[in-house]
Design an enzyme around this catalytic site. Structure first.
Site, mmCIF file in Angstrom:
data_model
loop_
_atom_site.group_PDB
_atom_site.id
_atom_site.type_symbol
_atom_site.label_atom_id
_atom_site.label_comp_id
_atom_site.label_asym_id
_atom_site.label_seq_id
_atom_site.Cartn_x
_atom_site.Cartn_y
_atom_site.Cartn_z
ATOM 1 N N ALA A 132 -5.385 9.116 -16.937
ATOM 2 C CA ALA A 132 -4.029 8.469 -18.081
ATOM 3 C C ALA A 132 -4.546 9.173 -19.202
ATOM 4 O O ALA A 132 -5.718 8.968 -19.720
ATOM 5 C CB ALA A 132 -4.104 7.071 -18.044
ATOM 6 N N GLY A 133 -3.316 9.671 -19.893
ATOM 7 C CA GLY A 133 -3.660 10.190 -21.199
ATOM 8 C C GLY A 133 -3.950 11.797 -21.445
ATOM 9 O O GLY A 133 -4.065 12.288 -22.428
ATOM 10 N N GLY A 164 0.514 8.405 -20.057
ATOM 11 C CA GLY A 164 1.681 9.555 -20.317
ATOM 12 C C GLY A 164 1.726 9.707 -21.882
ATOM 13 O O GLY A 164 2.930 10.427 -22.183
ATOM 14 N N ASN A 204 -0.763 13.910 -14.023
ATOM 15 C CA ASN A 204 0.459 13.644 -13.742
ATOM 16 C C ASN A 204 1.509 14.272 -14.682
ATOM 17 O O ASN A 204 1.828 15.299 -14.727
ATOM 18 C CB ASN A 204 0.997 12.313 -13.271
ATOM 19 N N LYS A 229 -5.655 3.573 -4.761
ATOM 20 C CA LYS A 229 -5.785 3.278 -6.455
ATOM 21 C C LYS A 229 -5.184 2.109 -6.748
ATOM 22 O O LYS A 229 -3.942 1.888 -6.557
ATOM 23 C CB LYS A 229 -5.253 4.613 -6.981
#
Length: 257
Positions: free
Chosen positions: A187-188, A161, A209, A100
């Site tokens: 992301a997000g 995040g 995550n 990645k």
């Protein structure tokens, strides 16, 4: 659904949920959450993983790389040169070629630096890497990444995040429609419902995550994401009903008593 496995860069995955390994309380919690998620691929920040201090715990002691696929990432890199050095190290460490690529623009927004991302992608592809590229939700730039040989496009839903979910469905829809390689929302994502929406839109997978690791009960949240992704994928394959401006009764209008 048994035949609806996810294939990316020659790798066959059963789950369309990819889970990050950062921000958990400890490696034990990480392992338990990932098990509950059903994910068979995890991302690992090469620059932050412990490989030298034998006195400290090592991620591989809790997540066997022979049983779960590792996806090395370049978190913390701010230019192409840093990213190239990091991923070349990952290849030397574990033989990983599917990676990645994450090249950040600044420390406040953590938005991708697309100029450096494009530069690094071109070089990595020539060196035989299978590049999954974290990127902005710009349909033109994501297409350029694909043209350079990226194996997957990973547009952000919103800032890393932030937990804001998908803030620009229009751009994401265009990217999905125009891409011939898998589109993975990265992301997000803040809640399982965000993941469901992404999958209903036609994304091939989602990467999560913070939404799991920073929840009050990460293991339970991981399981929630597991079923959210499955639900969204099934809804996409089933095809949603057409939207209408006015109401339409669900019962027949003929033969009324």
């Amino acid at each position: 659904m048994k035949k609806d496995n996810f294939k990316i860069a020659g790798q066959l995955l059963k789950s369309r949920l990819i889970v990050g390994t950062g921000k958990y309380k400890n490696f034990k919690e990480t392992a338990l959450a990932i098990k509950a998620s059903g994910a068979d691929m995890v991302t690992v920040a090469v620059r932050r993983v412990n490989i030298l201090d034998k006195k400290k715990p090592i991620l591989t002691d809790y997540l066997n790389p022979k049983k779960i696929k590792y996806l090395p990432n370049t978190a913390g890199c701010y230019d192409a040169e840093e990213s190239l050095r990091t991923l070349r190290l990952a290849r030397e460490m574990g033989g990983w070629k599917m990676v990645k690529l994450e090249v950040l623009g600044d420390k406040k927004t953590l938005y991708p630096n697309m100029i450096e991302t494009l530069k690094a992608t071109k070089i990595l592809v020539k060196e035989g890497f299978k590049v999954l590229a974290y990127c902005s939700d710009d349909p033109i730039l994501t297409k350029k990444l694909e043209d350079l040989g990226a194996s997957a496009i990973m547009p952000l839903a919103s800032p890393i995040g932030s937990g804001q979910g998908i803030v620009n469905k229009i751009n994401l829809s265009i990217i999905i429609k125009n891409s011939k390689v898998p589109v993975i929302v990265d992301a997000g994502i803040g809640t399982p419902s965000d993941a469901t929406i992404a999958m209903e839109m036609g994304c091939q997978a989602v990467l999560v995550n913070s939404a799991i690791a920073l929840s009050h009960k990460p293991i339970l949240m991981a399981e929630a994401f597991k079923y959210a992704v499955i639900s969204g994928r099934k809804a996409f394959l089933a095809g949603r009903m057409q939207k209408k401006l006015y109401a339409k009764a669900s019962t027949p209008s003929k033969g009324l008593i």
